[in-house]
Design an enzyme around this catalytic site. Sequence first.
Site, PDB file in Angstrom:
ATOM      1  N   SER A 148       0.840  -1.211   0.000  1.00 52.28           N
ATOM      2  CA  SER A 148       0.000   0.000   0.000  1.00 52.28           C
ATOM      3  C   SER A 148       0.866   1.250   0.000  1.00 52.28           C
ATOM      4  CB  SER A 148      -0.880   0.024   1.248  1.00 52.28           C
ATOM      5  OG  SER A 148      -1.526   1.284   1.372  1.00 52.28           O
ATOM      6  N   TYR A 163      -2.393  -0.425  10.211  1.00 52.85           N
ATOM      7  CA  TYR A 163      -2.527  -0.893   8.817  1.00 52.85           C
ATOM      8  C   TYR A 163      -1.241  -0.589   8.033  1.00 52.85           C
ATOM      9  CZ  TYR A 163      -4.133  -0.915   3.921  1.00 52.85           C
ATOM     10  OH  TYR A 163      -4.256  -1.139   2.572  1.00 52.85           O
ATOM     11  N   LYS A 167       1.507  -3.150   6.146  1.00 56.01           N
ATOM     12  CA  LYS A 167       1.879  -3.081   4.735  1.00 56.01           C
ATOM     13  C   LYS A 167       3.398  -2.856   4.582  1.00 56.01           C
ATOM     14  CE  LYS A 167      -2.128  -3.858   2.927  1.00 56.01           C
ATOM     15  NZ  LYS A 167      -2.344  -5.049   2.072  1.00 56.01           N
TER      16      LYS A 167
HETATM   17  P1  NAD Z   1     -11.806  -4.984  -0.486  1.00 53.00           P
HETATM   18  O1  NAD Z   1     -12.259  -4.945   0.919  1.00 53.00           O
HETATM   19  O2  NAD Z   1     -12.753  -4.570  -1.568  1.00 53.00           O
HETATM   20  O3  NAD Z   1     -11.265  -6.436  -0.874  1.00 53.00           O
HETATM   21  C1  NAD Z   1     -10.514  -7.203   0.008  1.00 53.00           C
HETATM   22  C2  NAD Z   1     -10.942  -8.658  -0.131  1.00 53.00           C
HETATM   23  O4  NAD Z   1     -10.192  -9.443   0.810  1.00 53.00           O
HETATM   24  C3  NAD Z   1     -12.430  -8.839   0.199  1.00 53.00           C
HETATM   25  O5  NAD Z   1     -13.091  -9.575  -0.807  1.00 53.00           O
HETATM   26  C4  NAD Z   1     -12.391  -9.603   1.511  1.00 53.00           C
HETATM   27  O6  NAD Z   1     -13.500 -10.479   1.702  1.00 53.00           O
HETATM   28  C5  NAD Z   1     -11.076 -10.369   1.397  1.00 53.00           C
HETATM   29  N1  NAD Z   1     -10.578 -10.808   2.712  1.00 53.00           N
HETATM   30  C6  NAD Z   1     -10.534 -10.079   3.859  1.00 53.00           C
HETATM   31  N2  NAD Z   1     -10.094 -10.840   4.875  1.00 53.00           N
HETATM   32  C7  NAD Z   1      -9.845 -12.072   4.353  1.00 53.00           C
HETATM   33  C8  NAD Z   1      -9.380 -13.290   4.909  1.00 53.00           C
HETATM   34  N3  NAD Z   1      -9.097 -13.407   6.219  1.00 53.00           N
HETATM   35  N4  NAD Z   1      -9.242 -14.369   4.096  1.00 53.00           N
HETATM   36  C9  NAD Z   1      -9.548 -14.260   2.766  1.00 53.00           C
HETATM   37  N5  NAD Z   1      -9.992 -13.138   2.195  1.00 53.00           N
HETATM   38  C10 NAD Z   1     -10.149 -12.061   2.976  1.00 53.00           C
HETATM   39  O7  NAD Z   1     -10.496  -4.091  -0.531  1.00 53.00           O
HETATM   40  P2  NAD Z   1      -9.540  -3.669  -1.742  1.00 53.00           P
HETATM   41  O8  NAD Z   1      -9.481  -2.215  -1.727  1.00 53.00           O
HETATM   42  O9  NAD Z   1      -9.903  -4.398  -2.984  1.00 53.00           O
HETATM   43  O10 NAD Z   1      -8.146  -4.216  -1.174  1.00 53.00           O
HETATM   44  C11 NAD Z   1      -7.374  -5.233  -1.791  1.00 53.00           C
HETATM   45  C12 NAD Z   1      -5.940  -5.113  -1.290  1.00 53.00           C
HETATM   46  O11 NAD Z   1      -5.396  -3.863  -1.726  1.00 53.00           O
HETATM   47  C13 NAD Z   1      -5.830  -5.107   0.238  1.00 53.00           C
HETATM   48  O12 NAD Z   1      -4.683  -5.823   0.618  1.00 53.00           O
HETATM   49  C14 NAD Z   1      -5.670  -3.639   0.569  1.00 53.00           C
HETATM   50  O13 NAD Z   1      -4.993  -3.460   1.789  1.00 53.00           O
HETATM   51  C15 NAD Z   1      -4.864  -3.171  -0.614  1.00 53.00           C
HETATM   52  N6  NAD Z   1      -4.939  -1.724  -0.861  1.00 53.00           N
HETATM   53  C16 NAD Z   1      -6.115  -1.112  -1.163  1.00 53.00           C
HETATM   54  C17 NAD Z   1      -6.133   0.263  -1.401  1.00 53.00           C
HETATM   55  C18 NAD Z   1      -7.389   1.004  -1.761  1.00 53.00           C
HETATM   56  O14 NAD Z   1      -7.338   2.243  -1.862  1.00 53.00           O
HETATM   57  N7  NAD Z   1      -8.522   0.352  -1.959  1.00 53.00           N
HETATM   58  C19 NAD Z   1      -4.944   0.984  -1.342  1.00 53.00           C
HETATM   59  C20 NAD Z   1      -3.763   0.337  -1.031  1.00 53.00           C
HETATM   60  C21 NAD Z   1      -3.770  -1.030  -0.797  1.00 53.00           C
END
Ligand code: NAD
Length: 259
Positions: A148, A163, A167
């Site tokens: 992230s 968080y 990361k």
């Molecule tokens: P999201 O919440 O839409 O998707 C995350 C998915 O992970 C969900 O489908 C959830 O059910 C699944 N999940 C959560 N806990 C779990 C577990 N214990 N076992 C299996 N699956 C599990 O979020 P996103 O924004 O799509 O995030 C995806 C990745 O990208 C994450 O690692 C997040 O930290 C990272 N990220 C997101 C952003 C952003 O702005 N959205 C920015 C930087 C990093």
Amino acid sequence: AGENRWIAERMSLMGKTTVITGGARGIGLALAEAAAEAGSNLAILDVLDKPQRDLSELGVKAEYYRTDVTKMDMLEETFGRISREFGRIDNCVTAAGIVADKPFFEHKWDDCERLLKVNVLGTFFCAQLAAKAIREQGTGGSLVLIASIASHMAIPLQRLTMYGATKGAVRVLMTQLAVELAPWNIRVNTISPGFIRTDMTELCAVQQPELYSVFSSAPPLGRIGEPSDIAGAVNYLLSDAASYTTGADISITGGLIGG
Ligand code: NAD
């Protein structure tokens, strides 16, 4: 034109099996869609009842495994099933992740433990299980861990303290694993997304509505990212075009992180 064909061939994921955690929605789902479009078969892991889209409609083998990445028994069983049902594992993308649902002063021990379990230990053990399968095949492979922007810079957002630390751990894991797994030609890289429009950013913005304007005005490119903005880089890292790329982090932030 010959050169273009060379690149196109190496960007193809045809015949590969890619495991994607957190692939039922959001960024993980967009990455699964893009990998399928490049020809990869997909094993999708998530805790949701079912993925938001059935990707077998894209003409690849796509199976959904309802699996919690913090439950080691379940994880081992799922990776065993994937190896049997697909006959191989080539790639693993760890997109399963959670963000805190409360600000720093309200964090309890259990909240931190949950963040560490999903974001760090879940990532670590998925990488380990995928790498074991690839090592046994002797084929080489690629792991892409989703880190992230919060591991690179402080963000004016209330929930990102622990968080961000998880990361940061993911990026350090990546640099260590890249060295550890190089003898088996298993490449390991991270992607650091900026603000991407998903349920996760929605959750953050519910309590801090002013974040919507931060998400869209802070990036030099002048907009929030979409999950599909992450996909091209991940397809590249999974493909043979990235055969000399390991130990790297690619920031996809609309320009928030400079070089
Ligand atoms: P999201 O919440 O839409 O998707 C995350 C998915 O992970 C969900 O489908 C959830 O059910 C699944 N999940 C959560 N806990 C779990 C577990 N214990 N076992 C299996 N699956 C599990 O979020 P996103 O924004 O799509 O995030 C995806 C990745 O990208 C994450 O690692 C997040 O930290 C990272 N990220 C997101 C952003 C952003 O702005 N959205 C920015 C930087 C990093």
